[in-house]
Motif scaffolding. Structure first.
Motif, mmCIF file in Angstrom:
data_model
loop_
_atom_site.group_PDB
_atom_site.id
_atom_site.type_symbol
_atom_site.label_atom_id
_atom_site.label_comp_id
_atom_site.label_asym_id
_atom_site.label_seq_id
_atom_site.Cartn_x
_atom_site.Cartn_y
_atom_site.Cartn_z
ATOM 1 N N ARG A 74 -32.693 -27.525 -14.119
ATOM 2 C CA ARG A 74 -33.780 -27.155 -15.040
ATOM 3 C C ARG A 74 -33.270 -27.130 -16.467
ATOM 4 O O ARG A 74 -33.971 -27.542 -17.399
ATOM 5 N N PHE A 89 -41.986 -18.434 -11.519
ATOM 6 C CA PHE A 89 -40.785 -18.959 -10.888
ATOM 7 C C PHE A 89 -39.637 -19.037 -11.883
ATOM 8 O O PHE A 89 -38.680 -19.681 -11.663
ATOM 9 N N ASP A 131 -36.633 -35.208 -8.431
ATOM 10 C CA ASP A 131 -35.917 -33.977 -8.097
ATOM 11 C C ASP A 131 -36.632 -33.229 -6.975
ATOM 12 O O ASP A 131 -37.873 -33.189 -6.939
ATOM 13 N N PRO A 132 -35.904 -32.640 -6.045
ATOM 14 C CA PRO A 132 -36.546 -31.943 -4.923
ATOM 15 C C PRO A 132 -37.281 -30.667 -5.316
ATOM 16 O O PRO A 132 -38.102 -30.169 -4.531
ATOM 17 N N ASP A 133 -37.053 -30.144 -6.493
ATOM 18 C CA ASP A 133 -37.707 -28.899 -6.905
ATOM 19 C C ASP A 133 -38.829 -29.188 -7.890
ATOM 20 O O ASP A 133 -38.630 -29.880 -8.887
ATOM 21 N N TRP A 134 -40.035 -28.643 -7.628
ATOM 22 C CA TRP A 134 -41.199 -28.926 -8.469
ATOM 23 C C TRP A 134 -41.025 -28.427 -9.899
ATOM 24 O O TRP A 134 -41.596 -28.988 -10.840
ATOM 25 N N ARG A 135 -40.217 -27.372 -10.090
ATOM 26 C CA ARG A 135 -40.031 -26.830 -11.433
ATOM 27 C C ARG A 135 -39.297 -27.819 -12.331
ATOM 28 O O ARG A 135 -39.581 -27.902 -13.533
ATOM 29 N N GLU A 164 -27.560 -26.998 -7.956
ATOM 30 C CA GLU A 164 -28.235 -25.743 -8.278
ATOM 31 C C GLU A 164 -29.454 -26.000 -9.159
ATOM 32 O O GLU A 164 -29.370 -26.665 -10.203
ATOM 33 N N ILE A 165 -30.600 -25.448 -8.772
ATOM 34 C CA ILE A 165 -31.844 -25.657 -9.498
ATOM 35 C C ILE A 165 -31.765 -25.166 -10.942
ATOM 36 O O ILE A 165 -32.283 -25.804 -11.861
ATOM 37 N N THR A 166 -31.105 -24.038 -11.181
ATOM 38 C CA THR A 166 -31.042 -23.507 -12.542
ATOM 39 C C THR A 166 -30.308 -24.456 -13.477
ATOM 40 O O THR A 166 -30.647 -24.548 -14.664
ATOM 41 N N ASP A 183 -46.893 -31.772 -5.755
ATOM 42 C CA ASP A 183 -47.205 -30.472 -6.340
ATOM 43 C C ASP A 183 -48.379 -30.602 -7.299
ATOM 44 O O ASP A 183 -48.402 -31.478 -8.175
ATOM 45 N N ARG A 219 -39.388 -31.154 -11.810
ATOM 46 C CA ARG A 219 -40.332 -32.263 -12.009
ATOM 47 C C ARG A 219 -41.401 -31.880 -13.031
ATOM 48 O O ARG A 219 -41.899 -32.733 -13.775
#
Length: 263
Positions: free
Chosen positions: A189, A263, A206-210, A184-186, A232, A212
């Motif tokens: 993060r 985001f 990590d696959p999510d830019w937030r 899970e992204i949350t 990104d 990274r």
């Protein structure tokens, strides 16, 4: 007379002339349609007990659950234990709000989630281990926010992302790497926000830019090069700024902040 009407919990019209509290009306301690223990509406019942708190203990076995629930808000705490096993969850919820913490253990397995949520919010932290495996996700979320840090490892792999996020926000640094690849992204993060700079390279791909972006904002310079060519633009820009030394002691550009907050 109130527009809500003046009927009791069975729908019968109230009649002060036959009321057992008739003497209170003469003393200005109750008023039909405003403060009445026999009214259907909880606010009027609550107002009655606000005016007559000493009478609350006389109504703890009243057949109408609202009367018992409101009486539980006003009665002295010594009379609350007799309501722990009340058949109505509203009553037990009122009890959970006021019962001394040491007596709350009697409600940790209450069948209603709202009661258990209140228990989890008030139980002594060292007693919360009894609720770590509660079937309701929100109860476990409250537990994760309050349980002693040493017990958080028991919730690291909870099935609910919100619970795991709460764990990631409090668990010791040594355990954060074990949550770096959460699905899970949350959660990731939250890990990225707390992980020591020397460990952030674990999230650089990590696959999510937030995630990274968080890495690029705090990772040690030696690990920034892989992000300098990130796909990104925001991540790439921040990594290059830090590598060039331009961002030392300077806040992130406003445009990047604004974009990130979307985001």
């Amino acid at each position: 007379m109130s527009e809500l009407g003046t009927v009791d919990w069975l729908g019968c019209e109230l009649d002060c002339a036959t009321c057992l509290c008739h003497g209170l009306q003469d003393q200005g301690r109750c008023r039909i349609g405003h403060a009445c223990v026999y009214d259907r509406y909880a606010k009027r019942i609550d107002r009655f007990f606000s005016w007559n708190p000493e009478l609350a203990r006389d109504y703890l076995t009243h057949p109408y659950f609202e009367v018992r629930a409101v009486a539980a808000k006003h009665v002295d705490v010594f009379h609350l234990p007799q309501l722990i096993h009340d058949p109505d969850e509203t009553v037990r919820g009122s009890v959970a709000v006021r019962l001394p913490p040491r007596q709350l253990l009697a409600l940790v397995n209450d069948p209603h989630r709202e009661v258990r949520i209140r228990v989890a919010a008030r139980l002594e932290p060292h007693e919360l281990h009894a609720m770590i495996h509660d079937p309701d996700y929100y109860v476990r979320q409250v537990v994760a926010r309050r349980v002693p840090e040493g017990l958080l490892i028991l919730l690291m792999h909870d099935e609910d992302p919100a619970v795991r996020s709460a764990v990631a926000s409090r668990i010791g640094d040594d355990w954060l790497p074990g949550m770096a690849h959460d699905g899970e992204i949350t959660v990731r993060r939250e890990v990225a926000k707390r992980m020591p700079p020397g460990q952030l390279h674990l999230l650089a791909d990590d696959p999510d830019w937030r995630v990274r972006y968080e890495v690029a904002s705090r990772a040690e310079p030696i690990h920034l090069r892989r992000l300098a060519d990130d796909e990104d633009e925001l991540v790439r820009s921040l990594a290059r700024q830090r590598l060039d030394g331009d961002a030392a002691g300077v806040s992130r550009p406003a445009t990047q902040k604004q974009a990130f907050q979307l985001f």
